[in-house]
Design a protein around this motif. Structure first.
Motif, PDB file in Angstrom:
ATOM      1  N   LEU A 193     -20.391   3.183  -5.841  1.00 58.85           N
ATOM      2  CA  LEU A 193     -19.234   3.928  -5.347  1.00 58.85           C
ATOM      3  C   LEU A 193     -18.060   3.668  -6.283  1.00 58.85           C
ATOM      4  O   LEU A 193     -17.752   2.527  -6.618  1.00 58.85           O
ATOM      5  N   GLU A 194     -17.415   4.760  -6.715  1.00 62.06           N
ATOM      6  CA  GLU A 194     -16.260   4.648  -7.610  1.00 62.06           C
ATOM      7  C   GLU A 194     -15.028   5.174  -6.896  1.00 62.06           C
ATOM      8  O   GLU A 194     -14.988   6.320  -6.462  1.00 62.06           O
ATOM      9  N   LEU A 195     -14.035   4.312  -6.787  1.00 62.59           N
ATOM     10  CA  LEU A 195     -12.776   4.662  -6.135  1.00 62.59           C
ATOM     11  C   LEU A 195     -11.703   4.728  -7.206  1.00 62.59           C
ATOM     12  O   LEU A 195     -11.574   3.813  -8.018  1.00 62.59           O
ATOM     13  N   GLN A 196     -10.948   5.819  -7.258  1.00 58.77           N
ATOM     14  CA  GLN A 196      -9.857   5.928  -8.224  1.00 58.77           C
ATOM     15  C   GLN A 196      -8.555   6.168  -7.484  1.00 58.77           C
ATOM     16  O   GLN A 196      -8.479   7.011  -6.586  1.00 58.77           O
ATOM     17  N   TYR A 197      -7.519   5.403  -7.878  1.00 58.88           N
ATOM     18  CA  TYR A 197      -6.228   5.546  -7.203  1.00 58.88           C
ATOM     19  C   TYR A 197      -5.103   5.243  -8.190  1.00 58.88           C
ATOM     20  O   TYR A 197      -5.310   4.589  -9.214  1.00 58.88           O
TER      21      TYR A 197
ATOM     22  N   SER B 234       0.816  -1.221   0.000  1.00 56.25           N
ATOM     23  CA  SER B 234       0.000   0.000   0.000  1.00 56.25           C
ATOM     24  C   SER B 234       0.845   1.264   0.000  1.00 56.25           C
ATOM     25  O   SER B 234       0.350   2.345  -0.335  1.00 56.25           O
ATOM     26  N   ARG B 235       2.110   1.158   0.334  1.00 59.28           N
ATOM     27  CA  ARG B 235       2.957   2.357   0.346  1.00 59.28           C
ATOM     28  C   ARG B 235       3.135   2.932  -1.048  1.00 59.28           C
ATOM     29  O   ARG B 235       3.550   4.086  -1.212  1.00 59.28           O
ATOM     30  N   GLN B 236       2.829   2.130  -2.091  1.00 63.14           N
ATOM     31  CA  GLN B 236       2.982   2.604  -3.463  1.00 63.14           C
ATOM     32  C   GLN B 236       1.707   3.250  -4.014  1.00 63.14           C
ATOM     33  O   GLN B 236       1.698   3.682  -5.174  1.00 63.14           O
ATOM     34  N   ILE B 237       0.647   3.319  -3.206  1.00 66.10           N
ATOM     35  CA  ILE B 237      -0.551   4.047  -3.632  1.00 66.10           C
ATOM     36  C   ILE B 237      -0.301   5.538  -3.405  1.00 66.10           C
ATOM     37  O   ILE B 237      -0.134   5.989  -2.270  1.00 66.10           O
ATOM     38  N   GLU B 238      -0.263   6.294  -4.490  1.00 69.01           N
ATOM     39  CA  GLU B 238       0.105   7.714  -4.396  1.00 69.01           C
ATOM     40  C   GLU B 238      -1.106   8.612  -4.159  1.00 69.01           C
ATOM     41  O   GLU B 238      -1.024   9.574  -3.392  1.00 69.01           O
ATOM     42  N   THR B 239      -2.196   8.364  -4.865  1.00 70.00           N
ATOM     43  CA  THR B 239      -3.399   9.181  -4.709  1.00 70.00           C
ATOM     44  C   THR B 239      -4.598   8.258  -4.616  1.00 70.00           C
ATOM     45  O   THR B 239      -4.589   7.139  -5.166  1.00 70.00           O
ATOM     46  N   LEU B 240      -5.634   8.706  -3.925  1.00 70.33           N
ATOM     47  CA  LEU B 240      -6.849   7.902  -3.788  1.00 70.33           C
ATOM     48  C   LEU B 240      -8.023   8.832  -3.530  1.00 70.33           C
ATOM     49  O   LEU B 240      -7.948   9.713  -2.654  1.00 70.33           O
ATOM     50  N   SER B 241      -9.086   8.668  -4.291  1.00 66.02           N
ATOM     51  CA  SER B 241     -10.286   9.496  -4.107  1.00 66.02           C
ATOM     52  C   SER B 241     -11.509   8.675  -4.464  1.00 66.02           C
ATOM     53  O   SER B 241     -11.408   7.623  -5.108  1.00 66.02           O
ATOM     54  N   ALA B 242     -12.679   9.141  -4.056  1.00 61.89           N
ATOM     55  CA  ALA B 242     -13.920   8.399  -4.297  1.00 61.89           C
ATOM     56  C   ALA B 242     -15.030   9.347  -4.719  1.00 61.89           C
ATOM     57  O   ALA B 242     -15.057  10.530  -4.321  1.00 61.89           O
ATOM     58  N   ARG B 243     -15.965   8.788  -5.529  1.00 59.02           N
ATOM     59  CA  ARG B 243     -17.144   9.540  -5.966  1.00 59.02           C
ATOM     60  C   ARG B 243     -18.347   8.596  -6.001  1.00 59.02           C
ATOM     61  O   ARG B 243     -18.213   7.389  -6.195  1.00 59.02           O
ATOM     62  N   ALA B 244     -19.526   9.192  -5.823  1.00 58.22           N
ATOM     63  CA  ALA B 244     -20.793   8.467  -5.942  1.00 58.22           C
ATOM     64  C   ALA B 244     -21.872   9.453  -6.357  1.00 58.22           C
ATOM     65  O   ALA B 244     -21.966  10.553  -5.783  1.00 58.22           O
TER      66      ALA B 244
ATOM     67  N   THR C  32     -18.199  13.993  -4.690  1.00 58.46           N
ATOM     68  CA  THR C  32     -17.024  13.476  -3.996  1.00 58.46           C
ATOM     69  C   THR C  32     -17.433  12.828  -2.683  1.00 58.46           C
ATOM     70  O   THR C  32     -18.288  13.342  -1.952  1.00 58.46           O
ATOM     71  N   VAL C  33     -16.828  11.683  -2.395  1.00 60.94           N
ATOM     72  CA  VAL C  33     -17.062  10.969  -1.141  1.00 60.94           C
ATOM     73  C   VAL C  33     -15.757  10.963  -0.353  1.00 60.94           C
ATOM     74  O   VAL C  33     -14.698  10.620  -0.890  1.00 60.94           O
TER      75      VAL C  33
END
Length: 590
Positions: free
Chosen positions: A86-90, A52-62, A66-67
């Motif tokens: 729910l849509e999560l983008q990372y 998980s340390r390599q996940i740079e950005t993370l956001s969610a929408r529904a 923005t969630v």
């Protein structure tokens, strides 16, 4: 009832920056706020790696809004309650050139699911759809994976194409790595099952036909070993093909097994090229790696310790049985090369002798059992330091010797009527064959002795207690004699010794390990010391050290100068006799 698949869209969007973009869509998120997590480790490699340390950005929408998402621990996130999908983008940074992680540049893309696919908590059993997007500007890239195409679904991928693939659940999703690019590829069938050999990296004039023919024979031999009647490949429960994904580098080596594929790394000098005759040591090593990882398709991917059913990928899964799952595999990898006629008997006995010598050169075998080594893999075996040879034993190499000892014990006590082969086939029938058909169960920690007795009639409890749960050396000379082989030990080099292991450090020679109780230890030498001189003569290479020591006899005292950090120190060392640790095995019956 929630039967909607979890959808992952993966795009290699920044090749120069080594980044994947993943969009994860959950049709019916948890009402109290959906929890997600990334595995902390990958099965087959027993170390918490914190992917998980390599996940740079993370956001969610529904619903177009923005969630909020908050992190709960090192590997886990929770999104606020959301209405509708729910849509999560990372984004994931992928610059780990290994068989364990994820890698991306302009030449290729590779990933294990444990590095890129967030788990949707409480929806682990839902079907998963992977939508692979082709990178911009790379029209010739193709996809190589054992993950089945999402046939019958809109946007389904064609063979080797981008598009949609499907897994029955999250555990399957993360057990089919993906290679993308323009590799060299060969194909063959073994007992009717399709196999692909995929070579990524610079490898001019690679003799694909020769490699395919050799690997086909290995695969066919192993399939027939476990299924002598049906000849059915095990991975057909998960995929319609098996994929060997090999990254070719200047000096790499390694492998990691999956249920219908394996990720390998090898040096290009070890692979045969067109017109090359004979079989070098490097190519034998590569074939041994192939054999080892393919054997895991049965032993560890389907025959598992009970502690791995199911995996807990957030924290270490502890078992004392890695000596069975890795050690037995290490025993059979070369043995099945011999049965496949990929190597000669002389080659096989030489490889076996090399394993015996390597174990005997490890003082730690007298302190740690292979059962303890298995249990401590997470904190000790995978975190080795300069003292490890003095403190640890390998559940791979000594585990292989325990397997050899059990095989010989069974053969000797049954007059050759039974062997360890019968044990492996019973393990397969009871635990492995139907593992992915709703009958998932694993071998209990103390279950092997009873299973050996059931399969062969031999009581191996005392042997296992002494040699797997205790630290006694396996009595291989005696056991081999019962099968018509002689084991002899002798000193490799007839020169006195400092009882140290060395490594190159720039132009100098440093002590990698000082063996406990040896000449260097008694004199005060320590790991990390940089050798300067012996009796006033410069030491600059392992060969140079041997040349200097060859002038002396065991028991002679020499003055050894070293740098410890930036301090020059001198030690008087009484040289030891060379240890008789070089093993040879020869047939006594022709």
């Amino acid at each position: 009832m929630n039967d909607a698949p979890v959808i992952y869209r993966l795009e290699p969007f920044d090749l120069a920056g080594h980044r994947y973009r993943i969009t994860l869509t959950v049709a019916q998120p948890a009402a109290e706020g959906q929890i997600f997590s990334l595995p902390a480790w990958i099965p087959g490699s027993y170390l918490v790696r914190d992917f998980s340390r390599q996940i740079e950005t993370l956001s969610a929408r529904a619903g177009g809004r923005t969630v909020a998402v908050r992190k709960l621990d090192n590997h886990t996130w929770q999104a606020d309650p959301a209405a509708g999908a729910l849509e999560l983008q990372y984004t994931v940074y992928a610059w780990d050139l290994s068989v364990r992680g994820a890698h991306l540049d302009e030449s290729h893309g590779f990933f294990n699911g444990t590095s890129v696919f967030l788990r949707v908590h409480d929806q682990d059993d839902q079907p998963c759809v992977l939508d692979l997007v082709a990178p911009a500007g790379e029209p010739n890239w193709k996809v190589y994976t054992s993950l089945p195409e999402a046939r019958g679904m809109a946007g389904a991928a064609r063979r080797h194409g981008f598009g949609r693939y499907r897994a029955p659940d999250y555990d399957a999703l993360i057990d089919h790595p993906v290679e993308m690019g323009t590799p060299q590829v060969a194909r063959f069938t073994a007992h009717g099952a399709e196999h692909e050999l995929v070579f990524t990296g610079v490898a001019p004039r690679l003799d694909l036909a020769r490699i395919a023919a050799d690997v086909e024979q290995i695969c066919a031999t192993q399939i027939a070993f476990f299924e002598p009647r049906t000849r059915r490949a095990p991975f057909l429960d998960s995929s319609d093909r098996y994929v060997f994904m090999t990254m070719v580098t200047g000096d790499g080596y390694g492998g990691l097994e999956h249920r219908a594929s394996t990720a390998l790394m090898t040096s290009r000098k070890d692979l045969p090229v067109l017109g090359q005759a004979g079989q070098g040591e490097g190519y034998r090593q590569f074939l041994g790696l192939v054999s080892h990882e393919y054997f895991h398709t049965w032993n560890v991917k389907r025959i598992k310790p009970a502690a791995f059913v199911p995996y807990d990928l957030q924290s270490p899964d502890l078992t004392r049985l890695l000596w069975v799952f890795e050690g037995f595999t290490s025993y059979y990898d070369d043995l099945l090369l011999l049965r496949a006629q990929s190597i000669t008997q002389t080659d096989y006995l030489r490889l076996l002798a090399k394993t015996i010598s390597s174990v005997l050169r490890t003082p730690g075998r007298l302190k740690q059992s292979v059962a303890e080594s298995s249990f401590d893999a997470w904190t000790r075996y995978y975190k080795q330091d300069e003292n490890s040879p003095n403190a640890l034993v390998s559940y791979y190499t000594k585990g292989a010797l325990v397997a050899l000892g059990l095989d010989l014990l069974i053969r000797n006590e049954t007059g050759g009527e039974r062997s360890l082969d019968d044990v492996m086939r019973l393990l397969w029938q009871r635990y492995g064959r139907d593992f992915y058909q709703g009958r998932a169960q694993g071998l209990d920690e103390d279950g092997l002795p009873a299973l050996i007795r059931e399969a062969t009639g031999v009581d191996a409890r005392r042997f296992i207690a002494r040699h797997a749960y205790g630290t006694a050396d396996v009595p291989l000379a005696e056991l081999l004699a019962g099968q018509g082989y002689s084991l002899q030990m002798k000193a490799g080099l007839n020169i006195p010794s400092l009882d140290v292991r060395t490594r190159k450090q720039g132009d100098a020679l440093a002590l990698a390990t000082v063996l406990e109780g040896g000449a260097g230890h008694k004199a005060g030498l320590s790991a990390g010391d940089v050798l300067v001189a012996v009796d006033g003569l410069k030491v600059d290479a392992p060969a140079g050290l041997d040349t200097l020591l060859a002038q002396y006899r065991p028991g002679d005292r020499v003055l050894v100068h070293v740098f410890r950090r930036d301090e020059l120190r001198a030690y008087r060392v009484r040289l030891a006799a060379p240890a008789a640790l070089d093993c040879t095995i020869t047939p006594t019956v022709v």
